[in-house]
Design a protein around this motif. Structure first.
Motif, PDB file in Angstrom:
ATOM      1  N   ALA A 180       0.850  -1.184   0.000  1.00 22.18           N
ATOM      2  CA  ALA A 180       0.000   0.000   0.000  1.00 22.18           C
ATOM      3  C   ALA A 180       0.887   1.235   0.000  1.00 22.18           C
ATOM      4  O   ALA A 180       1.952   1.251   0.625  1.00 22.18           O
ATOM      5  CB  ALA A 180      -0.931   0.009   1.200  1.00 22.18           C
ATOM      6  N   SER A 181       0.448   2.262  -0.709  1.00 23.99           N
ATOM      7  CA  SER A 181       1.200   3.505  -0.773  1.00 23.99           C
ATOM      8  C   SER A 181       0.222   4.667  -0.821  1.00 23.99           C
ATOM      9  O   SER A 181      -0.749   4.644  -1.585  1.00 23.99           O
ATOM     10  CB  SER A 181       2.110   3.530  -2.000  1.00 23.99           C
ATOM     11  OG  SER A 181       2.767   4.778  -2.123  1.00 23.99           O
ATOM     12  N   ALA A 182       0.474   5.672  -0.010  1.00 26.90           N
ATOM     13  CA  ALA A 182      -0.321   6.899  -0.016  1.00 26.90           C
ATOM     14  C   ALA A 182       0.631   8.070  -0.186  1.00 26.90           C
ATOM     15  O   ALA A 182       1.650   8.167   0.517  1.00 26.90           O
ATOM     16  CB  ALA A 182      -1.117   7.038   1.273  1.00 26.90           C
ATOM     17  N   SER A 183       0.329   8.959  -1.136  1.00 28.93           N
ATOM     18  CA  SER A 183       1.234  10.074  -1.404  1.00 28.93           C
ATOM     19  C   SER A 183       0.467  11.381  -1.506  1.00 28.93           C
ATOM     20  O   SER A 183      -0.727  11.408  -1.852  1.00 28.93           O
ATOM     21  CB  SER A 183       2.022   9.831  -2.693  1.00 28.93           C
ATOM     22  OG  SER A 183       1.167   9.806  -3.815  1.00 28.93           O
ATOM     23  N   TYR A 184       1.178  12.453  -1.208  1.00 25.15           N
ATOM     24  CA  TYR A 184       0.630  13.804  -1.345  1.00 25.15           C
ATOM     25  C   TYR A 184       1.714  14.679  -1.941  1.00 25.15           C
ATOM     26  O   TYR A 184       2.890  14.613  -1.529  1.00 25.15           O
ATOM     27  CB  TYR A 184       0.190  14.364  -0.002  1.00 25.15           C
ATOM     28  CG  TYR A 184      -0.455  15.729  -0.124  1.00 25.15           C
ATOM     29  CD1 TYR A 184      -1.790  15.858  -0.504  1.00 25.15           C
ATOM     30  CD2 TYR A 184       0.282  16.885   0.109  1.00 25.15           C
ATOM     31  CE1 TYR A 184      -2.379  17.103  -0.643  1.00 25.15           C
ATOM     32  CE2 TYR A 184      -0.301  18.146  -0.024  1.00 25.15           C
ATOM     33  CZ  TYR A 184      -1.629  18.241  -0.399  1.00 25.15           C
ATOM     34  OH  TYR A 184      -2.215  19.480  -0.543  1.00 25.15           O
ATOM     35  N   ARG A 191      -2.714  10.511  -4.046  1.00 22.62           N
ATOM     36  CA  ARG A 191      -2.723   9.216  -4.736  1.00 22.62           C
ATOM     37  C   ARG A 191      -2.679   8.083  -3.720  1.00 22.62           C
ATOM     38  O   ARG A 191      -1.936   8.135  -2.731  1.00 22.62           O
ATOM     39  CB  ARG A 191      -1.528   9.103  -5.689  1.00 22.62           C
ATOM     40  CG  ARG A 191      -1.491   7.793  -6.500  1.00 22.62           C
ATOM     41  CD  ARG A 191      -0.302   7.767  -7.433  1.00 22.62           C
ATOM     42  NE  ARG A 191      -0.152   6.494  -8.110  1.00 22.62           N
ATOM     43  CZ  ARG A 191      -0.613   6.216  -9.327  1.00 22.62           C
ATOM     44  NH1 ARG A 191      -1.275   7.144 -10.003  1.00 22.62           N
ATOM     45  NH2 ARG A 191      -0.419   5.028  -9.876  1.00 22.62           N
ATOM     46  N   LEU A 192      -3.486   7.050  -3.985  1.00 23.70           N
ATOM     47  CA  LEU A 192      -3.529   5.855  -3.158  1.00 23.70           C
ATOM     48  C   LEU A 192      -3.369   4.639  -4.058  1.00 23.70           C
ATOM     49  O   LEU A 192      -4.083   4.485  -5.049  1.00 23.70           O
ATOM     50  CB  LEU A 192      -4.860   5.770  -2.403  1.00 23.70           C
ATOM     51  CG  LEU A 192      -5.103   4.482  -1.602  1.00 23.70           C
ATOM     52  CD1 LEU A 192      -4.121   4.386  -0.435  1.00 23.70           C
ATOM     53  CD2 LEU A 192      -6.539   4.429  -1.102  1.00 23.70           C
ATOM     54  N   ASP A 193      -2.412   3.759  -3.703  1.00 19.97           N
ATOM     55  CA  ASP A 193      -2.191   2.514  -4.432  1.00 19.97           C
ATOM     56  C   ASP A 193      -2.321   1.337  -3.476  1.00 19.97           C
ATOM     57  O   ASP A 193      -1.685   1.323  -2.409  1.00 19.97           O
ATOM     58  CB  ASP A 193      -0.789   2.491  -5.062  1.00 19.97           C
ATOM     59  CG  ASP A 193      -0.653   3.440  -6.232  1.00 19.97           C
ATOM     60  OD1 ASP A 193      -1.280   3.183  -7.262  1.00 19.97           O
ATOM     61  OD2 ASP A 193       0.086   4.432  -6.098  1.00 19.97           O
ATOM     62  N   LEU A 194      -3.116   0.333  -3.854  1.00 16.59           N
ATOM     63  CA  LEU A 194      -3.258  -0.899  -3.098  1.00 16.59           C
ATOM     64  C   LEU A 194      -2.991  -2.072  -4.030  1.00 16.59           C
ATOM     65  O   LEU A 194      -3.499  -2.100  -5.159  1.00 16.59           O
ATOM     66  CB  LEU A 194      -4.668  -1.024  -2.502  1.00 16.59           C
ATOM     67  CG  LEU A 194      -5.122   0.102  -1.570  1.00 16.59           C
ATOM     68  CD1 LEU A 194      -6.586  -0.098  -1.195  1.00 16.59           C
ATOM     69  CD2 LEU A 194      -4.253   0.165  -0.325  1.00 16.59           C
ATOM     70  N   ASP A 195      -2.203  -3.044  -3.575  1.00 19.73           N
ATOM     71  CA  ASP A 195      -1.831  -4.192  -4.405  1.00 19.73           C
ATOM     72  C   ASP A 195      -1.762  -5.412  -3.500  1.00 19.73           C
ATOM     73  O   ASP A 195      -0.906  -5.483  -2.612  1.00 19.73           O
ATOM     74  CB  ASP A 195      -0.483  -3.926  -5.083  1.00 19.73           C
ATOM     75  CG  ASP A 195      -0.056  -5.043  -6.023  1.00 19.73           C
ATOM     76  OD1 ASP A 195      -0.737  -6.086  -6.077  1.00 19.73           O
ATOM     77  OD2 ASP A 195       0.973  -4.874  -6.700  1.00 19.73           O
ATOM     78  N   VAL A 196      -2.671  -6.374  -3.719  1.00 18.17           N
ATOM     79  CA  VAL A 196      -2.742  -7.569  -2.885  1.00 18.17           C
ATOM     80  C   VAL A 196      -2.748  -8.799  -3.779  1.00 18.17           C
ATOM     81  O   VAL A 196      -3.493  -8.861  -4.767  1.00 18.17           O
ATOM     82  CB  VAL A 196      -3.999  -7.574  -1.998  1.00 18.17           C
ATOM     83  CG1 VAL A 196      -4.048  -8.852  -1.151  1.00 18.17           C
ATOM     84  CG2 VAL A 196      -4.022  -6.341  -1.102  1.00 18.17           C
ATOM     85  N   SER A 197      -1.912  -9.785  -3.456  1.00 15.86           N
ATOM     86  CA  SER A 197      -1.876 -11.046  -4.183  1.00 15.86           C
ATOM     87  C   SER A 197      -1.816 -12.188  -3.182  1.00 15.86           C
ATOM     88  O   SER A 197      -1.083 -12.108  -2.188  1.00 15.86           O
ATOM     89  CB  SER A 197      -0.663 -11.089  -5.111  1.00 15.86           C
ATOM     90  OG  SER A 197      -0.635 -12.292  -5.855  1.00 15.86           O
TER      91      SER A 197
END
Length: 707
Positions: A180-184, A191-197
């Motif tokens: 997970a990544s949250a940026s400003y 921006r919010l990125d979520l990646d689950v496998s």
């Protein structure tokens, strides 16, 4: 640029051509004692980043060193380290590629003097009539991006002898992973990125990616809202049969986007010099793009060395926009003399792509050889409509000075002069390729692709009917001096159908693109560094040129030579020391046959990306991404003798991005990015007669978590 025909929007699939090519995954049966090829080491995330195959050039399961063409790989780590969140920023960091960002939401890409028209996802794609992409392609769903420079006759057949861009989707993993990544950042960019496998069991796994981004801009009034959803499944149906399914949904909504850009000169011929934030977009304009894609792959192991793959893709794209363009030449004293131009544009398309092929090995004369053959079929339908306002007086308003305009302009009633397109493309292809090992160090690659192409319909009143068939050859050779050094040579072709008619009212034959290349590839320092050098020559033959004195209402054409380009590319990537990883490239390009293209294309480019892990401070990494290009220009006005009287010039410039990453714990880290650190003022492109400025210095801070 002021011509309505030139201004009409071209969607990614506003195409004159369709081609389908498959993507062959790595052979899982590779034994552990076979050497793995270390292609690139970018950033701290992928130390010793290893790839064994890059299938963008062939379907033969060859390593990059075994492939007789220039191939670059932009890794997931480089994208993460320097926030390369869309395909524009990825290709800006790619050796030998020029990004022509002519508007906020439309970009062209060029390599070796030609527009890049082949953009593939896992090897499936559709060449476009031009190299423009509308909206933006977010990179959060891709594991890496492979770029094959030059013609790509085996995989695509159609297109220009420029490059093929293959975006490789993230695959499910059989160990649970979560990121997970949250940026400003500057201009309220969030921006919010979520990646689950995760595996379902030992034989089935799934993956999901979600991205949300909202941002204002350094450009006046411009705002964007992006949403990306990606779902993937992979599993075994039997011991020898596997299935994968991928779903992609991308939505980008843009408020007050640029359609066209800024005027670049005054009526007295001197250059304009606006603030970087100046925009010609009205406060009511918008440009919304959506894409939905489904990819299905069925793989059957036929033996220990042979596999068959069937691939299907269904793609739908839509555009909805109301745009405002400004044209004319302003007076230097009053800043007046410009006119607005409003238009509504709607677009939709559907693609159905199918590819079936087999690949494997065979023994002959004491050597093991490779063989691949298959068939493909593609169909694409698209419709579009443009509307204008010739009634209310708001469709073509006189403009105030751009230096004081705040975007407020009466909204046009866009309902007049409906015009558009309704076109269907059908294409069938058959292909075969082989690598023959003539001896242990010497191999020959050869292949041929037959394509039958049919188009029917009309675009803005111009018939698009065509029926072409072409046989595209490919020949290459690789000589391995030792395990670390090889030399290669290759020749291939591409083609682009044409609708233009000759003096006898017969359709001109397709444009043929021819591409030759020689080079060397080396793996050094215990295979930690990969170095390539390539010299290339690319040309067009049979390009439609209007006959002199031909009637505008019935223009006839003849076939002539087009652009002829040559040059060289040098690339070094890898782990230079235990702490320093880098990718360094320099490209040189010479263009003949088109002075306009020669002028606005940089002759030289230098690109450097590097990360350094500070040995004294555990978890701290610094990075820099630098892109430099030579000067470019564009003749804007010529006299009766063809001599330039007004020319726009963009001096050589370099852009420096900096990065610092610190791992607070094993699972949590922070990244700080500074883009355009020196706040260089530059024009994005001179591809068109108008242009706009790149972003000044800006910042972003992200917090990253991984399981």
């Amino acid at each position: 640029m002021s011509s309505p025909q030139i201004l009409r929007l071209s969607k990614l699939s506003f195409a004159t051509s369709l081609i389908l090519s498959g993507y062959a995954f790595a052979d899982e049966s590779t034994t552990n004692d076979e050497p793995l090829e270390k292609i690139a080491v970018y950033g701290q995330h992928h130390k010793n980043y290893i790839t064994e195959e890059a299938q963008s050039a062939t379907k033969l399961g060859l390593t990059i060193k075994e492939t007789p063409q220039s191939i670059s790989v932009i890794s997931r780590a480089l994208m993460d380290d320097f926030s390369l969140d869309d395909i524009n920023s990825v290709l800006e960091s790619t050796p030998g590629v020029t990004v022509e960002q002519i508007e906020t939401d439309r970009t062209y890409f060029k390599a070796r003097g030609f527009e890049i028209t082949n953009f593939l996802v896992d090897g499936l794609g559709i060449p476009k009539s031009s190299g423009s992409i509308q909206g933006s392609l977010d990179t959060s769903i891709y594991d890496r991006v492979e770029i094959v420079r030059g013609a790509n006759g085996l995989m695509t057949g159609a297109g220009n002898p420029s490059a093929t861009v293959n975006m490789v989707l993230k695959k499910p993993t059989y160990t649970t992973q979560a990121n997970a990544s949250a940026s400003y950042g500057s201009w309220d960019k969030k921006r919010l990125d979520l990646d689950v496998s995760t595996p379902i069991n030992d034989e089935h796994a799934v993956r999901a990616v979600f991205t949300k981004q909202k941002a204002d801009s350094y450009l006046d009034r411009y705002e964007t809202d992006k949403t990306i959803i990606y779902l993937a499944y992979e599993g075994k149906l039997t011991d020898s049969t596997s299935l994968s399914v991928n779903y992609v949904n991308q939505q980008k909504d843009a408020k007050s986007p640029l359609w066209g850009a800024l005027p670049l000169f005054y009526t007295d011929g001197t250059a304009t010099d606006y603030d970087e934030s100046t925009s010609t977009a009205a406060d009511w304009s918008y440009w919304d793009n959506s894409a939905e894609q489904v990819y299905v792959t069925l793989e059957q192991n036929l033996s220990a060395t042979w596999v068959a793959r069937a691939r299907y893709a269904h793609i739908e794209n839509e555009q909805d926009s109301e745009l405002f363009y400004v044209f004319g030449t302003p007076d230097k004293d009053t800043e007046l003399g410009l006119t607005g131009y409003a238009s509504r544009y709607d677009y939709s398309d559907k693609h159905d792509l199918f590819d079936l092929y087999a690949t494997g090995k065979f023994d002959l004369f004491g050597q093991e050889h490779d063989l691949s053959f298959g068939v493909s079929q593609a169909k694409m339908d698209y419709t579009e409509q443009s509307l204008y306002d010739y009634t209310t007086g708001n469709g073509f308003p006189e403009m105030p000075s751009l230096k004081v305009w705040n975007g407020v302009i009466p909204e046009a009633t866009l309902a007049d002069a409906p015009n558009g397109s309704e076109v269907t493309h059908d294409q069938k292809s058959a292909y075969i390729s082989t690598r023959l090992k003539l001896s242990e160090p010497l191999s020959i690659l050869a292949g041929v692709r037959y394509t039958d192409w049919k188009t029917k319909g009309a675009a803005y009143g111009v018939a698009q009917t065509r029926n072409d068939s072409e046989v595209i050859p490919y020949i290459g050779t690789v000589y391995e001096f030792n395990e670390s050094l090889s030399a290669y040579a290759s020749y291939t072709e591409t083609f682009v159908p044409q609708t233009e008619l000759d003096i006898n009212a017969n359709q001109l034959a397709p444009v043929i693109g021819k591409s030759s290349e020689v080079g060397v590839k080396a793996q050094l320092l215990d295979d930690q560094i990969f170095v390539t050098f390539a010299y290339f020559d690319a040309k067009q033959e049979g390009l439609a040129i209007a006959l002199p004195n031909s009637l505008p209402s019935d223009t006839r054409y003849y076939a002539a030579d087009g652009i002829d380009s040559d040059g060289f590319e040098i690339e070094l990537s890898g782990r230079l020391t235990d702490d320093l990883s880098a990718s360094i490239s320099f490209s040189n390009l010479n263009i003949d046959g088109d002075d306009l293209v020669k002028d606005y294309t940089p002759e030289n480019q230098l690109k450097v990306a590097a990360t350094y892990q500070v040995p004294m401070i555990d978890g701290l990494t610094f990075g820099a991404n630098y892109r430099w290009q030579g000067s470019i220009s564009r003749v804007q006005v010529s006299d009766a003798n063809g001599l330039a009287t007004v020319t726009t010039n963009q001096d050589a410039y370099g852009l420096l991005d900096l990065m610092a990453n610190y791992k607070i714990t094993e699972n949590v880290g922070v990244t700080f990015n500074v883009n355009n650190t020196t706040s260089e003022k530059y024009l994005h492109s001179l591809f068109w007669a108008q242009g706009y400025y790149g972003a000044p210095r800006n910042y972003a801070l992200s917090v990253n978590w991984q399981l």
